[in-house]
Design a protein around this motif. Structure first.
Motif, PDB file in Angstrom:
ATOM      1  N   GLU A  46       0.841  -1.192   0.000  1.00  0.00           N
ATOM      2  CA  GLU A  46       0.000   0.000   0.000  1.00  0.00           C
ATOM      3  C   GLU A  46       0.877   1.243   0.000  1.00  0.00           C
ATOM      4  N   TYR A  47       0.526   2.191  -0.862  1.00  0.00           N
ATOM      5  CA  TYR A  47       1.270   3.438  -0.941  1.00  0.00           C
ATOM      6  C   TYR A  47       0.456   4.551  -0.282  1.00  0.00           C
ATOM      7  N   PHE A  48       1.144   5.436   0.433  1.00  0.00           N
ATOM      8  CA  PHE A  48       0.429   6.553   1.056  1.00  0.00           C
ATOM      9  C   PHE A  48       1.242   7.836   0.939  1.00  0.00           C
ATOM     10  N   PHE A  49       0.549   8.954   1.018  1.00  0.00           N
ATOM     11  CA  PHE A  49       1.162  10.276   0.992  1.00  0.00           C
ATOM     12  C   PHE A  49       0.492  11.119   2.054  1.00  0.00           C
ATOM     13  N   CYS A  50       1.274  11.656   2.982  1.00  0.00           N
ATOM     14  CA  CYS A  50       0.733  12.524   4.024  1.00  0.00           C
ATOM     15  C   CYS A  50       0.561  13.926   3.450  1.00  0.00           C
ATOM     16  N   ASP A  51      -0.674  14.282   3.169  1.00  0.00           N
ATOM     17  CA  ASP A  51      -0.991  15.527   2.468  1.00  0.00           C
ATOM     18  C   ASP A  51      -1.336  16.616   3.476  1.00  0.00           C
ATOM     19  N   THR A  52      -0.465  17.591   3.616  1.00  0.00           N
ATOM     20  CA  THR A  52      -0.699  18.687   4.556  1.00  0.00           C
ATOM     21  C   THR A  52      -1.637  19.745   3.994  1.00  0.00           C
ATOM     22  N   GLY A  53      -1.900  19.680   2.680  1.00  0.00           N
ATOM     23  CA  GLY A  53      -2.668  20.731   2.031  1.00  0.00           C
ATOM     24  C   GLY A  53      -1.820  21.929   1.666  1.00  0.00           C
ATOM     25  N   ALA A  54      -0.528  21.849   1.926  1.00  0.00           N
ATOM     26  CA  ALA A  54       0.389  22.957   1.632  1.00  0.00           C
ATOM     27  C   ALA A  54       1.558  22.475   0.768  1.00  0.00           C
ATOM     28  N   GLU A  55       1.297  21.489  -0.056  1.00  0.00           N
ATOM     29  CA  GLU A  55       2.341  20.947  -0.907  1.00  0.00           C
ATOM     30  C   GLU A  55       2.509  21.800  -2.165  1.00  0.00           C
ATOM     31  N   LEU A  56       3.645  21.649  -2.810  1.00  0.00           N
ATOM     32  CA  LEU A  56       3.883  22.323  -4.075  1.00  0.00           C
ATOM     33  C   LEU A  56       3.013  21.707  -5.170  1.00  0.00           C
ATOM     34  N   PRO A  57       2.551  22.501  -6.139  1.00  0.00           N
ATOM     35  CA  PRO A  57       1.799  21.939  -7.266  1.00  0.00           C
ATOM     36  C   PRO A  57       2.594  20.851  -7.986  1.00  0.00           C
ATOM     37  N   GLU A  58       3.913  21.013  -8.061  1.00  0.00           N
ATOM     38  CA  GLU A  58       4.748  20.021  -8.733  1.00  0.00           C
ATOM     39  C   GLU A  58       4.703  18.667  -8.019  1.00  0.00           C
ATOM     40  N   THR A  59       4.511  18.689  -6.707  1.00  0.00           N
ATOM     41  CA  THR A  59       4.431  17.440  -5.954  1.00  0.00           C
ATOM     42  C   THR A  59       3.181  16.659  -6.333  1.00  0.00           C
ATOM     43  N   TYR A  60       2.050  17.350  -6.389  1.00  0.00           N
ATOM     44  CA  TYR A  60       0.802  16.671  -6.760  1.00  0.00           C
ATOM     45  C   TYR A  60       0.887  16.117  -8.185  1.00  0.00           C
ATOM     46  N   GLU A  61       1.524  16.863  -9.076  1.00  0.00           N
ATOM     47  CA  GLU A  61       1.682  16.395 -10.454  1.00  0.00           C
ATOM     48  C   GLU A  61       2.554  15.152 -10.497  1.00  0.00           C
ATOM     49  N   TYR A  62       3.607  15.125  -9.675  1.00  0.00           N
ATOM     50  CA  TYR A  62       4.509  13.976  -9.640  1.00  0.00           C
ATOM     51  C   TYR A  62       3.798  12.741  -9.091  1.00  0.00           C
ATOM     52  N   LEU A  63       2.941  12.914  -8.112  1.00  0.00           N
ATOM     53  CA  LEU A  63       2.176  11.789  -7.574  1.00  0.00           C
ATOM     54  C   LEU A  63       1.311  11.158  -8.655  1.00  0.00           C
ATOM     55  N   GLN A  64       0.707  11.978  -9.501  1.00  0.00           N
ATOM     56  CA  GLN A  64      -0.124  11.452 -10.581  1.00  0.00           C
ATOM     57  C   GLN A  64       0.707  10.643 -11.567  1.00  0.00           C
ATOM     58  N   ARG A  65       1.883  11.139 -11.910  1.00  0.00           N
ATOM     59  CA  ARG A  65       2.775  10.401 -12.801  1.00  0.00           C
ATOM     60  C   ARG A  65       3.174   9.071 -12.186  1.00  0.00           C
ATOM     61  N   LEU A  66       3.452   9.093 -10.897  1.00  0.00           N
ATOM     62  CA  LEU A  66       3.878   7.877 -10.218  1.00  0.00           C
ATOM     63  C   LEU A  66       2.752   6.853 -10.134  1.00  0.00           C
ATOM     64  N   GLU A  67       1.543   7.310  -9.883  1.00  0.00           N
ATOM     65  CA  GLU A  67       0.402   6.392  -9.845  1.00  0.00           C
ATOM     66  C   GLU A  67       0.224   5.678 -11.180  1.00  0.00           C
ATOM     67  N   THR A  68       0.458   6.384 -12.265  1.00  0.00           N
ATOM     68  CA  THR A  68       0.340   5.772 -13.593  1.00  0.00           C
ATOM     69  C   THR A  68       1.349   4.649 -13.770  1.00  0.00           C
ATOM     70  N   VAL A  69       2.577   4.879 -13.349  1.00  0.00           N
ATOM     71  CA  VAL A  69       3.630   3.876 -13.485  1.00  0.00           C
ATOM     72  C   VAL A  69       3.390   2.693 -12.548  1.00  0.00           C
ATOM     73  N   LEU A  70       2.952   2.981 -11.326  1.00  0.00           N
ATOM     74  CA  LEU A  70       2.722   1.911 -10.344  1.00  0.00           C
ATOM     75  C   LEU A  70       1.475   1.098 -10.664  1.00  0.00           C
ATOM     76  N   GLY A  71       0.523   1.729 -11.344  1.00  0.00           N
ATOM     77  CA  GLY A  71      -0.755   1.058 -11.583  1.00  0.00           C
ATOM     78  C   GLY A  71      -1.561   0.920 -10.316  1.00  0.00           C
ATOM     79  N   SER A  72      -1.270   1.756  -9.325  1.00  0.00           N
ATOM     80  CA  SER A  72      -1.964   1.702  -8.046  1.00  0.00           C
ATOM     81  C   SER A  72      -2.214   3.116  -7.538  1.00  0.00           C
ATOM     82  N   ARG A  73      -3.240   3.243  -6.725  1.00  0.00           N
ATOM     83  CA  ARG A  73      -3.552   4.529  -6.131  1.00  0.00           C
ATOM     84  C   ARG A  73      -2.657   4.779  -4.922  1.00  0.00           C
ATOM     85  N   ILE A  74      -2.250   6.007  -4.752  1.00  0.00           N
ATOM     86  CA  ILE A  74      -1.510   6.424  -3.568  1.00  0.00           C
ATOM     87  C   ILE A  74      -2.512   7.067  -2.618  1.00  0.00           C
ATOM     88  N   ALA A  75      -2.726   6.456  -1.465  1.00  0.00           N
ATOM     89  CA  ALA A  75      -3.701   6.978  -0.503  1.00  0.00           C
ATOM     90  C   ALA A  75      -3.222   8.326   0.033  1.00  0.00           C
TER      91      ALA A  75
END
Length: 285
Positions: A46-75
């Motif tokens: 299981e993958y998780f990301f602790c989202d403070t709500g104050a992350e950089l836009p680039e971080t959220y974009e990178y998570l989406q790219r990573l989810e595509t490669v992993l084929g799994s959702r990051i909680a």
């Protein structure tokens, strides 16, 4: 790691019956590479990301790219109360290396609540060429596992894993080398200037926190809290040209001294020379 009685090898973890296997994604290169590295090795990871709500836009974009490669959702794990609530509780006192209330309230508590009491193995992206252990929970049911240390994977190997998977590096690596909140107090001077250039709205918001806007009634008025040691963000922005010029000159010197290095390594070495303080052990893996 060897002194931690709850640490385990990958083989130990895989042999444990009815255990959870989790991997925290920080938004940085090492945890992303570890997720790819273990994708086909650890069933049910299981993958998780602790989202403070104050992350950089680039971080959220990178998570989406990573989810595509992993084929799994990051909680996404969110605290019940956000940063503004805790800033009010702490009377306008900004978090700092000496008082990291943001890490506890916005990352550690949501993570341990999400895991609960089930026996869990937490895979951590500390490399073999690093001398640190990252965040290790004090809960007896959470056991850290360090696959990169176990297998001898260094920074070069991490970059190769990301390149081979077509993920690459987060785009914020153009000006900073650590993941985390846009107002993270561990940022170096040059990284703050980079934030001001690329995300002036976020820089302005960080300045508002220094000004205690919205916290005047509870803030300790006799204290002036700043994100960057020794000066306010307004003062830092006023001398942005000076900081930028010194940083670019340092980059050129390092690049000429160590030819054929990837830009991210040159940037990392220069920023480390400016400030060798330890980064947050939860955010920057």
């Amino acid at each position: 790691m060897a002194n931690n009685p709850t640490s385990a090898t990958v083989s130990d973890a895989l042999a444990a019956p009815n255990a959870r296997h989790v991997l925290g994604i920080s938004g940085g290169k090492d945890s992303a590479a570890l997720a790819i590295y273990l994708r086909d090795r650890v069933p049910g990871l299981e993958y998780f990301f602790c989202d403070t709500g104050a992350e950089l836009p680039e971080t959220y974009e990178y998570l989406q790219r990573l989810e595509t490669v992993l084929g799994s959702r990051i909680a996404r794990l969110n605290a019940d109360r956000g940063f503004d609530h805790w800033l009010w509780v702490y009377q306008g006192a900004l978090p700092s290396p000496q008082m990291r209330w943001c890490t506890k309230a916005l990352k550690i508590q949501p993570l341990e609540a999400w895991i609960g009491d089930q026996e869990t193995y937490s895979y951590i992206g500390i490399r073999a060429d690093e001398h640190r252990s990252g965040y290790i929970s004090t809960k007896p049911n959470i056991h850290p596992v360090f696959p990169f240390k176990e297998d001898g994977v260094t920074k070069e190997g991490v970059l190769q894993i990301l390149d081979d998977a077509g993920v690459g590096l987060p785009s914020y690596y153009e000006w900073r080398t650590r993941s985390g909140c846009y107002f993270c107090f561990f940022q170096r001077k040059a990284e703050w200037v980079g934030l001001a250039e690329r995300h002036p709205d976020l820089y302005e918001r960080a300045m508002e926190y220094e000004d205690k806007q919205g916290y005047e009634a509870t803030a300790m008025q006799e204290r002036q809290y700043t994100w960057s040691q020794g000066e306010s963000l307004r003062e830092l922005r006023d001398r942005g040209d000076e900081v930028r010029a010194k940083h670019e000159a340092a980059l050129q010197r390092e690049a000429s001294r160590r030819r054929n290095l990837p830009l991210v390594e040159v940037l990392g070495d220069v920023l480390a020379d400016e400030d060798d303080g330890d980064a947050c052990t939860v955010c920057h893996v």
